[in-house]
Scaffold this motif. Structure first.
Motif, PDB file in Angstrom:
ATOM      1  N   VAL A   4     -23.142 -33.448 149.661  1.00 17.20           N
ATOM      2  CA  VAL A   4     -22.302 -32.478 150.370  1.00 17.20           C
ATOM      3  C   VAL A   4     -22.472 -31.119 149.717  1.00 17.20           C
ATOM      4  CG1 VAL A   4     -20.602 -34.202 151.087  1.00 17.20           C
ATOM      5  CG2 VAL A   4     -20.272 -32.988 148.939  1.00 17.20           C
ATOM      6  N   GLU A   5     -22.186 -30.072 150.473  1.00 19.65           N
ATOM      7  CA  GLU A   5     -22.351 -28.711 149.967  1.00 19.65           C
ATOM      8  C   GLU A   5     -21.201 -27.840 150.447  1.00 19.65           C
ATOM      9  OE1 GLU A   5     -26.354 -26.806 149.890  1.00 19.65           O
ATOM     10  OE2 GLU A   5     -25.440 -25.335 151.235  1.00 19.65           O
ATOM     11  N   HIS A   6     -20.692 -26.999 149.542  1.00 19.45           N
ATOM     12  CA  HIS A   6     -19.650 -26.030 149.866  1.00 19.45           C
ATOM     13  C   HIS A   6     -20.118 -24.664 149.389  1.00 19.45           C
ATOM     14  CE1 HIS A   6     -17.411 -29.840 149.780  1.00 19.45           C
ATOM     15  NE2 HIS A   6     -16.550 -29.259 150.584  1.00 19.45           N
ATOM     16  N   ASP A 125     -14.717 -38.424 149.607  1.00 20.53           N
ATOM     17  CA  ASP A 125     -14.999 -37.309 150.519  1.00 20.53           C
ATOM     18  C   ASP A 125     -13.821 -36.339 150.555  1.00 20.53           C
ATOM     19  OD1 ASP A 125     -17.467 -38.327 151.274  1.00 20.53           O
ATOM     20  OD2 ASP A 125     -16.715 -39.269 153.104  1.00 20.53           O
ATOM     21  N   GLU A 126     -12.618 -36.886 150.738  1.00 17.53           N
ATOM     22  CA  GLU A 126     -11.431 -36.059 150.908  1.00 17.53           C
ATOM     23  C   GLU A 126     -11.105 -35.287 149.635  1.00 17.53           C
ATOM     24  OE1 GLU A 126      -7.432 -34.715 150.904  1.00 17.53           O
ATOM     25  OE2 GLU A 126      -8.064 -36.432 149.699  1.00 17.53           O
ATOM     26  N   THR A 128     -13.133 -34.617 147.019  1.00 15.04           N
ATOM     27  CA  THR A 128     -14.209 -33.676 146.686  1.00 15.04           C
ATOM     28  C   THR A 128     -14.128 -32.431 147.557  1.00 15.04           C
ATOM     29  OG1 THR A 128     -15.666 -35.490 146.001  1.00 15.04           O
ATOM     30  CG2 THR A 128     -16.715 -33.386 146.505  1.00 15.04           C
ATOM     31  N   ASP A 129     -13.853 -32.619 148.845  1.00 16.82           N
ATOM     32  CA  ASP A 129     -13.759 -31.479 149.759  1.00 16.82           C
ATOM     33  C   ASP A 129     -12.582 -30.585 149.381  1.00 16.82           C
ATOM     34  OD1 ASP A 129     -14.529 -30.136 152.381  1.00 16.82           O
ATOM     35  OD2 ASP A 129     -12.430 -30.620 152.752  1.00 16.82           O
ATOM     36  N   ARG A 130     -11.413 -31.189 149.138  1.00 18.95           N
ATOM     37  CA  ARG A 130     -10.231 -30.394 148.812  1.00 18.95           C
ATOM     38  C   ARG A 130     -10.402 -29.657 147.487  1.00 18.95           C
ATOM     39  NH1 ARG A 130      -6.710 -34.104 148.983  1.00 18.95           N
ATOM     40  NH2 ARG A 130      -6.510 -34.518 146.755  1.00 18.95           N
ATOM     41  N   SER A 132     -13.190 -28.909 145.887  1.00 21.63           N
ATOM     42  CA  SER A 132     -14.280 -27.932 145.947  1.00 21.63           C
ATOM     43  C   SER A 132     -13.807 -26.636 146.599  1.00 21.63           C
ATOM     44  CB  SER A 132     -15.473 -28.501 146.715  1.00 21.63           C
ATOM     45  OG  SER A 132     -16.032 -29.602 146.029  1.00 21.63           O
ATOM     46  N   ARG A 133     -13.081 -26.764 147.718  1.00 20.39           N
ATOM     47  CA  ARG A 133     -12.572 -25.567 148.399  1.00 20.39           C
ATOM     48  C   ARG A 133     -11.588 -24.805 147.501  1.00 20.39           C
ATOM     49  NH1 ARG A 133     -13.885 -25.606 153.805  1.00 20.39           N
ATOM     50  NH2 ARG A 133     -14.679 -27.609 154.588  1.00 20.39           N
TER      51      ARG A 133
END
Length: 320
Positions: A4-6, A125-126, A128-130, A132-133
């Motif tokens: 994944v990438e942010h 997923d959840e 890491t996404d939170r 990272s943002r």
């Protein structure tokens, strides 16, 4: 492995952004999920550390190794020891210079769940996404306010000398669940310790004017040669964007040195609303220092009395 990438665009030079990401000692102050970073090894262009961070409603800990390339503006990382449900985690930070002098920050993760379980992968997923943002938004704010950072950040400490045993002082500080009975300014304490040494706590304190304040914190108890309890407020007062601290208990000449250290970051846009029109960041710094130091001094003095009473009891028994 799932990739994944942010990304985020920052109105600051790449070198400024790189410096923020490279300085792991300041992560608990800079990044909301990070509670504490314990440096294990450090060499030229490489480091190894253990990190404690909030992940959802839990506190996770893992050991990571990083390779730092300042010239390439790139930092790669890999978890050496992960916590379930994460089986493996790695990635990189890349700072890309933009024509206008700003930076595109790219954060990449590659990870795998234990047993490749779909529900565990969804949890990773959840989180890491939170996280990272949140981290990227924090980096953007920090880099774009780099000139103000020194004025907004305040660190200070209070110390007392105790004529007693380090273990007694540490016991007083570690057993925060007993504080409502031991400290006059603590009216309620809800504490859980799902993993030995990692405490999640919610505390109500009473100020001199009788008002009550609720704080939520995570504490990591480190029982080494110098006993320490590091903590981070996960819900901070309106006047601050971050508050971290350390209780340190160490042998000293003539007894035991006990220190309470705080680091806070002032939220400038909240100063007028909290302290009144015309109040300045300097006023906010003084207000925060007085409030936090007052409670710390009370706790230190009660820890001192507790340990010295125990020492007096032991002395009395030895004379019988």
């Amino acid at each position: 492995m799932k990739d994944v990438e942010h990304t985020i665009t920052v109105a600051a030079p790449p070198e400024t952004v790189y410096g923020i990401i490279a300085d792991t000692a300041q992560w608990p102050v800079h990044f909301h999920p990070t509670v504490h970073v314990e440096q294990l090894e450090r060499g030229e262009g490489t480091e190894r550390f253990r990190i404690w961070a909030v992940a959802g409603a839990e506190v996770k800990s893992w050991t990571s190794r990083r390779e730092l390339d300042r010239e390439a503006l790139r930092i790669t990382f890999r978890q050496e020891v992960s916590q379930p449900p994460i089986a493996a985690m790695g990635g990189s930070w890349i700072m890309k210079p933009l024509p206008d002098g700003g930076t595109e920050v790219v954060l990449r993760h590659s990870y795998r769940a234990v047993g490749d379980a779909p529900q565990d992968l969804a949890w990773i997923d959840e989180v890491t996404d939170r996280n990272s943002r949140t981290e990227l938004a924090n980096i953007k704010a920090l880099a774009e306010r780099a000139a103000e950072r020194e004025e907004l950040t305040l660190s200070f400490e209070d110390t007392v000398l105790v004529h007693g045993e380090p273990s007694d002082v540490y016991d007083f500080l570690r057993r925060a669940q007993d504080w409502p009975d031991r400290l006059p300014h603590v009216s309620r304490m809800a504490l859980r310790e799902d993993e030995p040494g990692v405490q999640i706590m919610e505390m109500d304190t009473v100020t001199a004017d009788g008002s009550r304040h609720t704080t939520s914190s995570v504490r990591v108890c480190l029982d080494g040669d110098a006993k320490r309890i590091v903590y981070k407020q996960t819900v901070v007062p309106p006047l601050m964007t971050a508050h971290t601290g350390v209780w340190t208990v160490a042998a000293a000449r003539g007894g035991v040195s006990v220190t309470s250290q705080h680091t806070v970051v002032i939220r400038p846009e909240a100063v007028a609303g909290v302290l009144g029109e015309g109040a300045t960041v300097a006023d906010a710094r003084e207000f925060a220092r007085t409030a936090l130091s007052t409670n710390s001094r009370i706790t230190l003095e009660h820890a001192k009395a507790f340990a010295e009473d125990r020492e007096a009891e032991r002395t009395a028994r030895s004379r019988v």
